[in-house]
Design a protein around this motif. Structure first.
Motif, mmCIF file in Angstrom:
data_model
loop_
_atom_site.group_PDB
_atom_site.id
_atom_site.type_symbol
_atom_site.label_atom_id
_atom_site.label_comp_id
_atom_site.label_asym_id
_atom_site.label_seq_id
_atom_site.Cartn_x
_atom_site.Cartn_y
_atom_site.Cartn_z
ATOM 1 N N HIS A 1 -12.481 37.698 29.610
ATOM 2 C CA HIS A 1 -11.633 36.683 28.971
ATOM 3 C C HIS A 1 -10.237 36.647 29.599
ATOM 4 C CE1 HIS A 1 -14.470 36.183 25.600
ATOM 5 N NE2 HIS A 1 -14.623 37.491 25.675
ATOM 6 N N ASP A 2 -9.559 35.523 29.343
ATOM 7 C CA ASP A 2 -8.144 35.400 29.643
ATOM 8 C C ASP A 2 -7.378 35.728 28.363
ATOM 9 O OD1 ASP A 2 -8.270 34.512 32.375
ATOM 10 O OD2 ASP A 2 -9.050 32.608 31.613
ATOM 11 N N TRP A 3 -6.613 36.825 28.412
ATOM 12 C CA TRP A 3 -5.885 37.296 27.240
ATOM 13 C C TRP A 3 -4.418 36.919 27.369
ATOM 14 C CZ3 TRP A 3 -9.058 39.740 23.709
ATOM 15 C CH2 TRP A 3 -10.294 40.191 24.193
ATOM 16 N N GLN A 4 -3.815 36.571 26.260
ATOM 17 C CA GLN A 4 -2.399 36.197 26.250
ATOM 18 C C GLN A 4 -1.685 36.977 25.161
ATOM 19 O OE1 GLN A 4 -1.658 31.982 25.801
ATOM 20 N NE2 GLN A 4 0.438 32.333 25.067
ATOM 21 N N GLY A 5 -0.468 37.433 25.457
ATOM 22 C CA GLY A 5 0.294 38.178 24.461
ATOM 23 C C GLY A 5 1.555 38.775 25.034
ATOM 24 N N ILE A 6 1.816 40.020 24.667
ATOM 25 C CA ILE A 6 3.053 40.688 25.044
ATOM 26 C C ILE A 6 2.747 41.814 26.011
ATOM 27 C CG2 ILE A 6 5.084 41.917 24.162
ATOM 28 C CD1 ILE A 6 4.160 40.738 21.375
ATOM 29 N N LEU B 1 -1.583 45.048 27.668
ATOM 30 C CA LEU B 1 -1.126 43.866 26.929
ATOM 31 C C LEU B 1 -1.423 44.059 25.451
ATOM 32 C CD1 LEU B 1 -0.067 41.011 28.016
ATOM 33 C CD2 LEU B 1 -2.384 40.190 27.524
ATOM 34 N N LEU B 2 -0.527 43.578 24.607
ATOM 35 C CA LEU B 2 -0.838 43.424 23.182
ATOM 36 C C LEU B 2 -1.154 41.947 22.982
ATOM 37 C CD1 LEU B 2 1.801 45.677 21.367
ATOM 38 C CD2 LEU B 2 -0.652 46.056 21.584
ATOM 39 N N ALA B 3 -2.438 41.642 22.851
ATOM 40 C CA ALA B 3 -2.890 40.246 22.864
ATOM 41 C C ALA B 3 -2.750 39.590 21.495
ATOM 42 C CB ALA B 3 -4.341 40.178 23.322
#
Length: 363
Positions: free
Chosen positions: A251-256, A295-297
């Motif tokens: 997956h493509d993950w997004q977050g911090i 990453l924190l997603a």
């Protein structure tokens, strides 16, 4: 394999013990091996397991009369029979899974069943050894035949493993699509539509972002706290979530980015490990340099994480197995040493919460 290459009886027994120990050790190591460079763990595990097939054939051929004749039974015989049955089942489920076989028991996949049977072999083997222990003699190791037999055992395992891989590709079997860990693809690129799994008793109620904060503390110059509205970020990366229950999903993950959090908190010179803690008490640690790239997603494939996948925050740790991707993260602790209590937490997390919920229900 002809009897001319068969190991002496006591050496067969000790070879079985060694092969079982090796298979269990590499199997357990495989639970925390997710990088491509760790593929050797799974290759040698497969070769060791297939070598055990030949050793068990020799063993069962030799002792079959003790099983078929009740007069030859003693108090350890039932345990020995059960050990043989469980060992064969563990090997059979492992081979079936690698050929792409689909099966399971309730919520457990075939790979999990294989692992559970493999673990069950250990106590049964200890009971068996208590009644059947015979130390090998130096004569058992003497001679060219013994050396050739040892090479034949390992060669049988390696050749069978190679033929199995070739058969999967030649006949287009589902096993050819397995990742090197043995996991098969499920739900890649489909947002939250990949399997929801939790470790042991972890099953918290949905989290209200208005009552939740992310805390960053420990060996830092500045302790930080963020509420749900302050956590959206456009940092992202593509990563494979590989679950030890037998599936993987890309997956493509997004977050911090964890590195950005650490830069804001300013870790002290003593900082070596970063511990990520869930609302359930579950936690896992990463070395600080590895954690910086994690990453924190908050989102997956453009969708906000669902509760089952760890909303509001889930750790994304590329190269780590799924159980190390902590869900429902509420704190990030910078530490001088690794939190070794995490090995206990993975088995007991969630139970306190479950007990509290039952007490509330009885009121």
């Amino acid at each position: 394999m002809g009897s001319r290459l068969e190991l002496p009886p006591r050496l067969v027994d000790w070879s079985i013990l060694g092969a079982v120990c090796f298979a269990v050790a590499t199997g357990l190591l495989g639970l925390v091996s997710g990088r491509t460079g760790d593929a050797w763990v799974f290759v040698t595990h497969g070769i060791g397991g297939l070598s055990l097939v030949l050793l068990l054939f020799w063993k069962l051929r030799r002792v079959r009369h003790r099983v078929t004749s009740r007069a030859a039974w003693d108090r350890y015989t039932p345990f020995s029979i059960l050990l043989g049955a469980v060992a064969i089942a563990a090997l059979a489920t492992g081979v079936y899974w690698t050929f792409g076989g689909r099966f399971g028991i309730g919520p457990w996949t075939g790979l999990f069943v294989h692992m559970a049977l493999g673990v069950l072999v250990v106590p049964l083997l200890l009971i068996h050894l208590r009644g059947r222990f015979r130390a090998p003699s130096t004569d058992d190791f003497a001679g060219r035949r013994t050396a050739l037999s040892g090479v034949a055992v390992v060669g049988f395992g390696a050749l069978t493993w190679r033929l199995q891989r070739g058969a999967n590709r030649l006949f287009g079997l589902a096993g050819a699509d397995h990742r090197f860990t043995g996991s098969r693809e499920d739900g890649s690129g489909e947002g939250n539509a990949f399997p929801v799994t939790s470790w042991v008793a972890d099953d918290p109620d949905p989290i209200d972002p208005d009552d939740w904060q992310l805390r960053v503390g420990g060996r830092v110059e500045r302790e930080l706290a963020f509420d749900g509205g302050a956590l959206d970020s456009d940092a992202g990366r593509r990563a494979v979530l590989d679950c030890t229950s037998g599936w993987y999903s890309t997956h493509d993950w997004q977050g911090i980015r964890i590195g950005d959090l650490l830069d804001s908190a300013e870790p002290t010179d003593e900082a070596q490990w970063i511990s990520f803690r869930s609302v359930t008490g579950y936690r896992w640690s990463l070395p600080i340099e590895e954690a910086r790239d994690a990453l924190l997603a908050t989102h997956v494939d453009g969708e906000r994480l669902s509760h089952g996948h760890g909303f509001p925050l889930r750790l994304v740790a590329p190269g780590r197995r799924g159980f190390q991707w902590v869900k429902w993260v509420e704190s990030v602790e910078v530490r001088r040493k690794r939190d070794m209590s995490e090995w206990v937490a993975i088995f007991v997390s969630g139970f306190d919460e479950a007990s509290a919920d039952r007490a509330t229900d009885r009121r």
